[in-house]
Enzyme design. Structure first.
Site, PDB file in Angstrom:
ATOM      1  CG  ASP A  94      -2.072  -0.942   1.091  1.00  0.00           C
ATOM      2  OD1 ASP A  94      -2.316  -1.424  -0.029  1.00  0.00           O
ATOM      3  OD2 ASP A  94      -2.742  -1.203   2.107  1.00  0.00           O
ATOM      4  CE1 TYR A 298      -4.126   1.763   0.018  1.00  0.00           C
ATOM      5  CE2 TYR A 298      -4.044   3.991   0.897  1.00  0.00           C
ATOM      6  CZ  TYR A 298      -3.732   2.650   1.002  1.00  0.00           C
ATOM      7  OH  TYR A 298      -3.043   2.197   2.088  1.00  0.00           O
TER       8      TYR A 298
END
Length: 685
Positions: A94, A298
């Site tokens: 991430d 995201y």
């Protein structure tokens, strides 16, 4: 799929010269004090400040011991072998602080020296992945982000270990847990709860005057509040005897209400909690699923803005919503015109831009996923739409020598407020519209009411209001711009706030009651101990988050921050070791009759905190739940008074005292009562 790796193997996928492997959460963690030679909880060990932190595979508890998770060891073995085979590593975790830490801890633990580059993307669409792979960044560009993540990890360890051990020692080895973020969060919940419960409502009275112009009846509230009903009734009589109502002044203004900003994770969680009762953790989980299905960008973002390059894609995304059953017409209108640019600002985009949908439209989503998707899509239609334009009127009236105020609002252009077609919020002193009033108008008295009202406490926190409080370090801010300015010094991050709330629930510090977050007796006991201590200081914790953000941008030195945390941990350990914890039922505990250590009362059991003692007294006996006072009698005195309401297996109820036998087991005491003396008033029934 994008790099051409299609052959699935044990723990990885390979093909086209690439090998793709993964972690599952943090595979590597900081070692516990035992690894530094610190055994047991002893005051002389504190503060525990490792000169260098030891990394270990993720640990799981087996009995009284901690061992490495077998699944983690297996995956680490796979990753190590693949690292050794590789020419270079592409880091695709991430794009944020924790994603960086997950990789760097694995890289450090495996003592890898291979070069690595960074894939930095905030969307999982094929286009975004391809563009990201064409623009891989040197790994060292993210060293400052890693130092920030490492500083966060080590600060949580230093504060959590020292504070928890210090309080456990002060309490006689109780089951206590304190943390850098969880304890200030608990303080926010408890302080509001206690304020709410201690609030004594005050009664007051207001007059509600009814009048009219041109057949339009409207109401006005008295400017004065009356503490006494007699005074209110006297004022009422004066109004009813008055010749009429005079318009003293009229104010009219046009109000342009700009659309809300796009969602970041926290505002999405707040809205999902307010509208649908979803917990913050549930909303995050659903958003993560939608992200992995490539329907949204995201989710763990703290930004409510998008950069210019993303803005170029907004109109086609909005156009794709034109068939949406709820806001399709609004989406088509916004996509067909010049979009509102309030959310477009390169300088205000942090690690990730705001939450928006992608060009991969969902089909057949489960209801809860569709709900969150619709919130994000609907917010986009709102954010890029036009302002809501309202005419707001305020009339100042006079009747019987008293001042009254009437307010009216007319929505001239619904703008973004038409997306969800929600009614305008009305208060008891606001009407939909006022007639055309002018200074000096004489109006009739159509009636008057004496309204009894009460002051209200601030409500107990919901997850929505708690998230807002965490975001602004406990400050009550209603203005959106002020909240945005405070975000960098809030407590926790958008990615971690849900987990903090779940941790407090799991540790039995708080519980959910409908939408409210209510502290348990255990949580209130902890708050009572720490409320005036540094560890509960919300503003200080917020300052740390700001410092960590500055470390990530190389504006602050990580070493200096860590030294400050060590000084702080030493201070809180000293503070907590000096705490005197009373062994009373109100504190949720007592002294163990077997070993003299601390017994802590839990929802289902009273348990000695000395693991070698093992005293446990169950709260429920013969279907009867014992109170804390009865448990305390049993532990301290070895016996309770007679308790009614025990139930046999047959369903018949009985009463008895409880005692502890030689093995400290709970047994019934059916000691015979004294027989009544013969005489007047003692006839048997």
């Amino acid at each position: 799929a994008i790099v051409g790796a299609k052959n699935r193997r044990e723990g990885y996928i390979e093909g086209n010269g690439y090998i793709v492997t993964w972690a599952f959460g943090h595979l590597i963690q900081l070692a516990m004090p035992q690894q530094y030679g610190v055994e047991g909880f002893k005051a002389e060990h504190l503060p525990i400040l490792p000169p260098k932190f030891i990394l270990l595979p993720r640990q799981i508890r087996e009995g009284k011991e901690y061992t490495s998770d077998p699944g983690v060891l297996k995956q680490l073995s796979v990753i190590k072998e693949l690292f050794n085979m590789a020419d270079r590593i592409v880091v695709a975790t991430d794009a944020g602080r924790e994603g960086e830490l997950i990789f760097r801890y694995i890289y450090s633990f495996l003592e890898c020296r291979k070069p690595f580059v960074r894939l930095w993307i905030s969307s999982l669409t094929d286009k975004a992945i391809r563009e990201g792979l064409q623009n891989l960044r040197p790994g060292e560009e993210y060293d400052a982000l890693y130092l920030s993540a490492k500083a966060r990890s080590e600060a949580d360890w230093v504060v959590g270990i020292n504070a928890s051990q210090a309080l456990a020692i002060a309490a006689g080895r109780g089951s206590w847990s304190l943390g850098r973020v969880q304890t200030p969060t608990l303080a926010i919940i408890c302080s509001r709860y206690l304020e709410n419960k201690a609030f004594k409502p005050a009664t007051y009275f207001q007059l509600k005057l009814h009048t009219a112009k041109d057949a339009t009846v409207f109401s006005a509230l008295s400017a004065e509040r009356f503490d006494d009903e007699t005074a209110a009734q006297a004022a009422y009589a004066t109004v009813m005897d008055a010749d009429g109502v005079r318009v003293v002044a009229v104010e009219r203004k046009e109000v342009k209400e700009q659309p809300p900003l796009l969602y970041d994770l926290t505002t999405l969680q707040k809205d999902a909690n307010t509208r649908y009762g979803f917990s913050a953790d549930k909303t995050l989980g659903i958003a993560q699923t939608l992200y992995e299905k490539k329907h949204i960008t995201y989710p763990r973002t703290g930004s409510r803005y998008i950069p210019e390059d993303v803005a170029d894609e907004i109109r086609p995304l909005l156009a794709a919503l034109r068939d949406h059953p709820q806001f399709g017409r609004a989406a088509a209108a916004v996509s067909g015109s010049e979009i509102n640019r309030r959310c477009i600002d390169n300088d205000k985009v942090t690690d990730h831009h705001a939450l928006v949908i992608t060009d991969i439209a969902p089909a057949g989503l489960p209801p809860e996923e569709q709900t969150i998707y619709d919130l994000i899509a609907g917010r986009m239609v709102e954010a890029f739409g036009v302002a809501c334009i309202k005419d707001v009127s305020t009339a100042h009236l006079e009747c019987g020598g008293m001042a009254f105020i009437a307010k009216g609002t007319v929505v001239r252009e619904g703008g973004w407020r038409q997306v969800w077609r929600e009614p305008e919020e009305q208060t008891d002193d606001t009407t939909a519209a006022l007639p055309a009033l002018h200074e000096g108008d004489a109006l009739p008295v159509k009636g008057c009411d004496v309204e009894r009202k009460q002051t209200k406490p601030r409500p107990i926190h919901t997850e929505s209001s708690l998230l807002a409080a965490m975001e602004t370090a406990g400050r009550e801010l209603k203005d959106e711009a002020e909240r945005e300015a405070m975000k960098d010094s809030g407590i926790g991050t958008p990615a971690t706030r849900a987990a903090i709330i779940e941790t407090l629930v799991a540790r039995d510090y708080i519980r959910r009651e409908k939408k409210s977050l209510v502290p348990t007796d255990k949580g209130l006991a902890v708050y009572g101990i720490v409320k005036d201590r540094k560890i509960a200081d919300v503003a200080m914790t917020g300052g740390w988050e700001l410092a960590l953000a500055k470390i990530a941008t190389a504006e602050m030195d990580a070493f200096t921050f860590h030294r400050g945390i060590e000084v702080y941990a030493a201070q809180i350990a000293k503070e907590l070791l000096a705490v005197k914890i009373e062994n009373t039922p109100e504190r949720g505990g007592a002294v163990c009759p077997r070993c003299g250590k601390q017994v802590v009362f839990y929802p289902k059991v009273a348990k000695c905190q000395n693991a070698d003692c093992g005293l446990a007294i169950w709260r429920t006996v013969a279907r009867k739940e014992l109170t804390d006072a009865q448990l305390a009698d049993l532990v301290i005195k070895g016996k309770t008074s007679v308790i009614k309401g025990f139930t046999k297996s047959s369903g018949e109820t009985f009463e008895a005292a409880l005692t502890l036998d030689k093995e400290y087991k709970t047994v019934f005491d059916f000691a015979p009562r004294n027989k009544p003396k013969a005489g007047k008033g003692n006839k048997r029934k």
